[in-house]
Design a protein around this motif. Structure first.
Motif, PDB file in Angstrom:
ATOM      1  N   VAL A 178       0.838  -1.202   0.000  1.00 37.10           N
ATOM      2  CA  VAL A 178       0.000   0.000   0.000  1.00 37.10           C
ATOM      3  C   VAL A 178       0.867   1.244   0.000  1.00 37.10           C
ATOM      4  CG1 VAL A 178      -1.665   1.313   1.350  1.00 37.10           C
ATOM      5  CG2 VAL A 178      -1.943  -1.150   1.099  1.00 37.10           C
ATOM      6  N   ARG A 179       1.917   1.261   0.790  1.00 39.42           N
ATOM      7  CA  ARG A 179       2.771   2.450   0.841  1.00 39.42           C
ATOM      8  C   ARG A 179       3.495   2.693  -0.470  1.00 39.42           C
ATOM      9  NH1 ARG A 179       5.750   3.315   6.652  1.00 39.42           N
ATOM     10  NH2 ARG A 179       3.981   2.882   8.015  1.00 39.42           N
ATOM     11  N   GLU A 180       3.965   1.620  -1.100  1.00 39.32           N
ATOM     12  CA  GLU A 180       4.694   1.785  -2.349  1.00 39.32           C
ATOM     13  C   GLU A 180       3.780   1.937  -3.548  1.00 39.32           C
ATOM     14  OE1 GLU A 180       7.901   2.174  -2.543  1.00 39.32           O
ATOM     15  OE2 GLU A 180       8.147   1.943  -0.373  1.00 39.32           O
ATOM     16  N   GLY A 181       2.474   1.656  -3.369  1.00 39.44           N
ATOM     17  CA  GLY A 181       1.530   1.824  -4.468  1.00 39.44           C
ATOM     18  C   GLY A 181       1.467   0.642  -5.407  1.00 39.44           C
ATOM     19  N   TYR A 182       1.843  -0.560  -4.932  1.00 44.05           N
ATOM     20  CA  TYR A 182       1.818  -1.762  -5.762  1.00 44.05           C
ATOM     21  C   TYR A 182       0.625  -2.643  -5.366  1.00 44.05           C
ATOM     22  CZ  TYR A 182       6.675  -0.356  -6.575  1.00 44.05           C
ATOM     23  OH  TYR A 182       7.799   0.340  -6.872  1.00 44.05           O
ATOM     24  N   THR A 183       0.217  -3.475  -6.285  1.00 45.55           N
ATOM     25  CA  THR A 183      -0.794  -4.486  -6.001  1.00 45.55           C
ATOM     26  C   THR A 183      -0.194  -5.856  -6.302  1.00 45.55           C
ATOM     27  OG1 THR A 183      -1.685  -4.259  -8.243  1.00 45.55           O
ATOM     28  CG2 THR A 183      -2.744  -2.980  -6.498  1.00 45.55           C
ATOM     29  N   MET A 184      -0.548  -6.831  -5.504  1.00 43.07           N
ATOM     30  CA  MET A 184       0.029  -8.163  -5.654  1.00 43.07           C
ATOM     31  C   MET A 184      -1.086  -9.192  -5.650  1.00 43.07           C
ATOM     32  SD  MET A 184       1.417  -8.964  -1.826  1.00 43.07           S
ATOM     33  CE  MET A 184       0.261  -8.954  -0.441  1.00 43.07           C
ATOM     34  N   LYS A 185      -0.718 -10.381  -6.024  1.00 44.82           N
ATOM     35  CA  LYS A 185      -1.621 -11.522  -5.948  1.00 44.82           C
ATOM     36  C   LYS A 185      -0.824 -12.708  -5.409  1.00 44.82           C
ATOM     37  CE  LYS A 185      -0.832 -12.915 -10.748  1.00 44.82           C
ATOM     38  NZ  LYS A 185      -1.457 -13.217 -12.043  1.00 44.82           N
ATOM     39  N   TYR A 186      -1.533 -13.590  -4.742  1.00 40.45           N
ATOM     40  CA  TYR A 186      -0.882 -14.738  -4.132  1.00 40.45           C
ATOM     41  C   TYR A 186      -0.890 -15.920  -5.104  1.00 40.45           C
ATOM     42  CZ  TYR A 186      -1.123 -12.311   0.354  1.00 40.45           C
ATOM     43  OH  TYR A 186      -0.976 -11.415   1.372  1.00 40.45           O
ATOM     44  N   LYS A 187       0.303 -16.437  -5.370  1.00 35.90           N
ATOM     45  CA  LYS A 187       0.389 -17.689  -6.112  1.00 35.90           C
ATOM     46  C   LYS A 187       0.163 -18.864  -5.175  1.00 35.90           C
ATOM     47  CE  LYS A 187       3.392 -20.305  -9.214  1.00 35.90           C
ATOM     48  NZ  LYS A 187       4.728 -20.346  -9.871  1.00 35.90           N
ATOM     49  N   LYS A 188       0.692 -18.746  -3.963  1.00 35.67           N
ATOM     50  CA  LYS A 188       0.435 -19.697  -2.890  1.00 35.67           C
ATOM     51  C   LYS A 188       0.211 -18.891  -1.614  1.00 35.67           C
ATOM     52  CE  LYS A 188       2.725 -23.995  -4.281  1.00 35.67           C
ATOM     53  NZ  LYS A 188       1.495 -24.796  -4.164  1.00 35.67           N
ATOM     54  N   ASN A 189      -0.828 -19.263  -0.915  1.00 36.89           N
ATOM     55  CA  ASN A 189      -1.137 -18.574   0.335  1.00 36.89           C
ATOM     56  C   ASN A 189      -1.567 -19.616   1.354  1.00 36.89           C
ATOM     57  OD1 ASN A 189      -1.606 -16.623   2.234  1.00 36.89           O
ATOM     58  ND2 ASN A 189      -3.481 -15.844   1.301  1.00 36.89           N
ATOM     59  N   GLU A 190      -0.578 -20.362   1.828  1.00 41.80           N
ATOM     60  CA  GLU A 190      -0.840 -21.463   2.728  1.00 41.80           C
ATOM     61  C   GLU A 190      -0.032 -21.292   4.005  1.00 41.80           C
ATOM     62  OE1 GLU A 190       0.442 -24.737   0.445  1.00 41.80           O
ATOM     63  OE2 GLU A 190      -1.165 -24.584  -1.059  1.00 41.80           O
ATOM     64  N   ARG A 191      -0.310 -22.147   4.971  1.00 46.92           N
ATOM     65  CA  ARG A 191       0.421 -22.091   6.233  1.00 46.92           C
ATOM     66  C   ARG A 191       1.886 -22.468   6.043  1.00 46.92           C
ATOM     67  NH1 ARG A 191      -2.399 -21.718  10.969  1.00 46.92           N
ATOM     68  NH2 ARG A 191      -4.678 -21.790  10.797  1.00 46.92           N
ATOM     69  N   ALA A 192       2.165 -23.335   5.102  1.00 48.65           N
ATOM     70  CA  ALA A 192       3.525 -23.811   4.909  1.00 48.65           C
ATOM     71  C   ALA A 192       4.315 -22.977   3.923  1.00 48.65           C
ATOM     72  CB  ALA A 192       3.504 -25.267   4.427  1.00 48.65           C
ATOM     73  N   LYS A 193       3.661 -22.148   3.143  1.00 52.57           N
ATOM     74  CA  LYS A 193       4.388 -21.361   2.146  1.00 52.57           C
ATOM     75  C   LYS A 193       3.498 -20.238   1.639  1.00 52.57           C
ATOM     76  CE  LYS A 193       6.818 -23.595  -0.861  1.00 52.57           C
ATOM     77  NZ  LYS A 193       7.197 -24.428  -2.016  1.00 52.57           N
ATOM     78  N   VAL A 194       4.129 -19.091   1.407  1.00 60.98           N
ATOM     79  CA  VAL A 194       3.448 -17.944   0.814  1.00 60.98           C
ATOM     80  C   VAL A 194       4.312 -17.446  -0.335  1.00 60.98           C
ATOM     81  CG1 VAL A 194       2.667 -15.581   1.139  1.00 60.98           C
ATOM     82  CG2 VAL A 194       2.252 -17.269   2.912  1.00 60.98           C
ATOM     83  N   ILE A 195       3.728 -17.379  -1.506  1.00 65.58           N
ATOM     84  CA  ILE A 195       4.407 -16.837  -2.684  1.00 65.58           C
ATOM     85  C   ILE A 195       3.499 -15.763  -3.263  1.00 65.58           C
ATOM     86  CG2 ILE A 195       5.352 -17.309  -4.962  1.00 65.58           C
ATOM     87  CD1 ILE A 195       5.840 -20.161  -4.109  1.00 65.58           C
TER      88      ILE A 195
END
Length: 915
Positions: free
Chosen positions: A348-365
């Protein structure tokens, strides 16, 4: 990611470099400077940091090469070139060790001295084999400081020897060091002070250096005691523990031995200088290390033991307060939620938007939503909940996203929680502009409303839950404020069901005791609507202090304003203030629904007054005109029966009765005079008030709290009253007068009016006072005047002041004691205890209470009271309520555009038409 980097600088000062046989630094003082920006780092900046601890113009600065120690080398910092070299060497390291060494403490000639266990030193006139030559007198101190292995003996008050078990030194090793020509010198922290006329290092101009005095006196104790014995013993303990396979450090290995530690038991003389008393450098304000620094040291052991690298523990509370922060590979977060919050905040501060390729307890990409090469990967550390950034690849090349979906209502409510706490009534439009200006994100009005609602819920707690824990709140309030009166009334449809909230009476002991101690026997009653989701009404009982200011006594939340709720409230109030006790209470109210009958039933002997402002609001709807208004106020403010009858006769004359229609005087006669005219009021309460303005003031005083749920509202009021009692008491304690300020001001106005009165002595304490066309009789001893004002209010009127001054007395002595400073302090002599948060309430498994049924009124909730046409609305004047006059015909009721009458000769339109 930004290229800026912040590091921690550990500045070591107060010592020098020596050889033991490795290069060590003798200073024990360390100053830590956190969050230093690398781009601003320079030698001048380091000198500025050191200037708080010594002379920065006379110091050499060195930095330690990481993972090498001082044995490999400590490079001197001379300028920007060395700064760049230092930053390159510390790439990926967050802590830089800087060492400061004063030039004045370097002798002009410095030699390497080998010390044997026998107390003899190696010859100083010839170089040792296998070692560097002794520096000649041509070597400058600066060069000698940069030479590895050179010795610098520090001048100070006393000497301290540090023996460590991890360095194995013994007599045999010392002799071996001498034979090999190696330099072995004990670490010198402090040296005994030499006589004033003696040079500690001998003749500085000689070709060879003489031994220092402390070397000549012998380093070992009598007979078999040796100063290196403790070191050998420490090595022995360490070897034994290593043989046992334990990692525990020996108790003596890292112990610091001072000269006092080497004294003979039972003797007060040390072994280095017998006969001289030991000296100390202790100060009353010693340096203290707080728990956080100790914990940092403990957490840093893993890095020193090789169990981890120099990874940063990400502290959101610190990083989020910065104007900008960065995420780095290796950053550790306490859990997955903390990592996600930091990632969203950075985007939010840098003005970028992202999306999660993996959003799990064991890994976040996560990767850039717009297709840039930027990607971040994080996963938990093995067998821990700690999340760590494992890689950050690529860069963002996309532009700023102004409609950032990460800045949702929940994010905004958390980010601007403090703003909503400080400005609960801030506008939604202003909040939208604030978000646009501060984080450059466009949000909708709906988002802003939801963010404000979520923030309010976080600050006030869940509305329903506050009713569930209201018994715990009441119990804690009673424990913290003994003597308070809290009554909770619930209704049950079935004995097995949870009770439903109906009413709650709330009165603090400080307010009740203060009212009984110093206030007059008059109580104002009023009710106001609550604007919380569950609605209801707040009934209040208000007293008056000695300065004619409001003093809340009790309040209650009820379902509606009606007879049974008022009667219940007055019954609880009667328990608090007691019955009449010989003197009846006086109540003033706005004639609310059911209140008149409730007062008659609960306090039958009391006096009841109606607020004159509300009577006039009804009066003027039928009888308009300034003349009728003046006679109405004259009848109400008359202090005696005679003046009241005169005013009513004038009102009858101004509005005579025609036929069966009721006139103004007849309308007023339907209301008993003792309810609205001073001429019929009782003088027992020493108050001549006609309006219930203090209750209206209190309703406005608590206006922000009326939007809160029940516990939040009561806590807001309690805190305001707690502060108010302290402010009022402290202010009056500093006041120098004997009468309260408002009463003194009123008395001064009466003194000015008394100048137009002439008092004539009659008999005893009785005077005849001429005041214009009227003559009044004043009795000073009985404190009465025929106008009725003195006996009604307790404050001398202008007629009585003329008589008092004629009697050579002071009017202040004849004011009723209820207006004195002493009575005021008695009122505010009580305090309200502080209340802890809900986590510390006294919870004893009390039964839960369900909230009341929501009684939603039709239409949008009103925030402002409906005002009359002639009522003042703030400081700006308006045309509302004024009669329009035509500029053509000068007649009322229309303007010039719609005028159908002939033009008046004095109108400007008449001149235009005639021309």
């Amino acid at each position: 990611m930004t290229t800026s980097k912040r590091i921690t600088i550990k500045l070591h000062f107060g010592g020098i470099f020596i050889w033991e046989p490795e290069t060590v630094y003798t200073g024990n003082d360390v100053a830590i400077f956190k969050n230093c920006e690398t781009r601003k780092l320079s030698r001048d900046m380091l000198c500025k940091l050191y200037s708080s601890y010594g002379d920065a113009s006379n110091v050499n600065l060195y930095f330690e090469i990481p993972n090498c120690g001082l044995y490999v080398g400590a490079a001197e910092i001379k300028g920007d070139k060395e700064i760049e070299l230092m930053l390159t060497a510390h790439e990926g390291v967050d802590v830089i060790n800087i060492y400061a060494e004063l030039r004045d403490e370097m002798p002009s000639e410095i030699a390497s001295v080998g010390v044997k266990s026998h107390g003899k030193s190696a010859p100083t006139d010839a170089p040792h084999s296998g070692a560097q030559n002794v520096a000649s007198d041509k070597d400058t101190p600066k060069k000698l400081a940069n030479k590895k292995g050179k010795q610098i003996v520090k001048k100070s008050v006393r000497r301290q020897t540090k023996l460590t078990g991890n360095k194995k030194h013994s007599k045999s090793e010392s002799n071996s060091a001498k034979e090999k020509g190696e330099k072995a010198v004990e670490k010198q922290d402090e040296v005994e002070k030499q006589p004033e006329n003696e040079d500690e290092y001998g003749d500085a101009t000689s070709d060879s250096l003489e031994e220092p005095e402390w070397l000549k006196e012998g380093l070992e104790g009598p007979e078999d005691e040796d100063i290196f014995a403790n070191r050998a013993k420490a090595n022995e303990i360490e070897n034994q523990q290593q043989a046992k396979g334990t990692d525990e450090e020996p108790t003596t290995a890292n112990q610091t031995y001072t000269m006092e530690d080497l004294q003979t038991p039972g003797s007060s003389k040390n072994k280095f200088e017998e006969g001289e008393s030991s000296k100390t450098n202790e100060e009353w304000n010693e340096f203290a290390i707080d728990d956080e620094e100790l914990l940092d040291t403990m957490w840093g052991d893993d890095e020193r033991n090789g169990k981890g690298n120099s990874c940063r523990d990400f502290n959101a509370a610190v990083e989020f307060r910065k104007s900008d922060f960065e995420l780095k590979v290796g950053d550790k977060f306490k859990n997955l939620r903390a990592f996600r919050e930091a990632l969203v905040e950075w985007n939010v501060r840098e003005g970028y938007t992202m999306k999660y390729k993996k959003n799990e307890r064991a890994k976040v990409i996560a990767m850039c939503k717009k297709g840039c090469s930027w990607k971040i990967r994080a996963s938990p550390i093995q067998n821990e909940s700690t999340f760590q950034i494992k890689s950050i690849k690529g860069v963002h090349v996309c532009g700023r996203e102004y409609s950032n979906h990460h800045a949702n209502a929940r994010y905004l409510s958390k980010k601007y929680l403090d703003r909503f706490r400080d400005e609960p009534s801030s506008s939604i439009e202003g909040f939208v502009k604030t978000v646009r200006r501060e984080i450059m994100v466009d949000i909708s009005m709906r988002q802003a409303y939801r963010a404000k609602r979520l923030a309010r819920e976080a600050l006030q707690g869940d509305d329903i839950r506050q009713y569930n824990v209201i018994r715990d709140y009441a119990a804690t309030l009673l424990i913290r404020n003994p003597g308070s009166h809290i009554v909770l009334q619930v209704t049950r449809l079935d004995e097995n069901e949870v009770g439903i909230f109906e009413r709650m009476y709330w009165s603090l002991s400080a307010m009740k005791n203060g009212f009984l101690a110093g206030c007059r026997r008059i109580i104002g009653l009023d009710g106001c609507f609550l604007k919380s989701p569950f609605g209801g009404q707040l009934l209040t009982a208000m007293g008056r202090d000695g300065n004619d200011n409001m003093f809340p006594i009790a309040m209650a939340v009820v379902e509606a304003e009606r007879y049974d709720s008022w009667k219940w409230f007055l019954m609880e109030l009667k328990i608090e203030v007691g019955a009449e006790n010989g003197a009846p209470w006086t109540f003033i109210s706005d004639r609310q629904k059911g209140l008149v009958s409730a007062i008659d039933d609960v306090f039958p002997e009391s006096e009841h007054r109606y607020c004159l402002r509300h009577i006039y609001q009804n009066f003027k709807q039928k009888f308009k005109g300034k003349e009728l208004k003046e006679y109405f106020w004259a009848a109400a403010s008359a202090g005696n029966i005679r003046d009241f009858k005169i005013a009513m006769a004038e009102l009858e004359r101004a509005d005579p009765k025609v036929g069966e229609a009721m006139n103004a005087a007849g309308w007023l006669n339907r209301i008993p005079a003792h309810l609205w005219s001073r001429s019929h009021f009782s003088s027992s309460c020493k108050s001549d008030i006609l309006v219930n303005n203090l209750n209206e003031s209190f309703n406005s005083y608590i206006l922000p709290a009326r939007e809160f749920t029940i516990i939040s509202m009561f806590e807001w009021i309690r805190r305001k009253l707690m502060q108010r009692l302290n402010v009022k008491r402290e202010g009056m304690q500093q006041y120098e007068g004997n009468l309260c300020p408002n009463i003194q001001e009123r008395l001064e106005r009466n003194k000015l009016n008394s100048r137009f009165c002439i008092a004539h002595y009659s008999r005893d304490a009785e005077y005849e006072v001429d005041c214009g066309t009227r003559v009044y009789v004043v009795d000073i001893s009985r404190r009465t005047c025929t106008c009725g004002s003195w006996q009604l209010s307790g404050i001398p009127c202008s007629h009585s002041i003329a008589a008092i001054q004629r009697d050579k007395s002071e009017p202040e002595h004849y004011v009723d004691p209820c207006y004195s400073k002493e009575a005021y302090l008695s009122t505010y002599n009580y305090t309200i205890a502080a209340m802890p948060s809900e986590d510390y309430w006294d919870s004893k498994g009390a039964e839960k209470v369900n909230p009341p049924k929501i009684r939603k009124q039709p239409g949008r909730p009103k925030k402002v009271r409906r005002r009359e046409a002639d009522e003042v609305r703030g400081t700006t004047s308006t045309r509302k309520g004024l009669v329009v006059h035509c500029k053509k015909c000068f007649r009322p009721g229309h303007n010039s555009r719609t005028c159908k009458f002939p033009i008046h000769p004095k109108s400007k339109f008449y001149k235009v038409s005639s021309s």
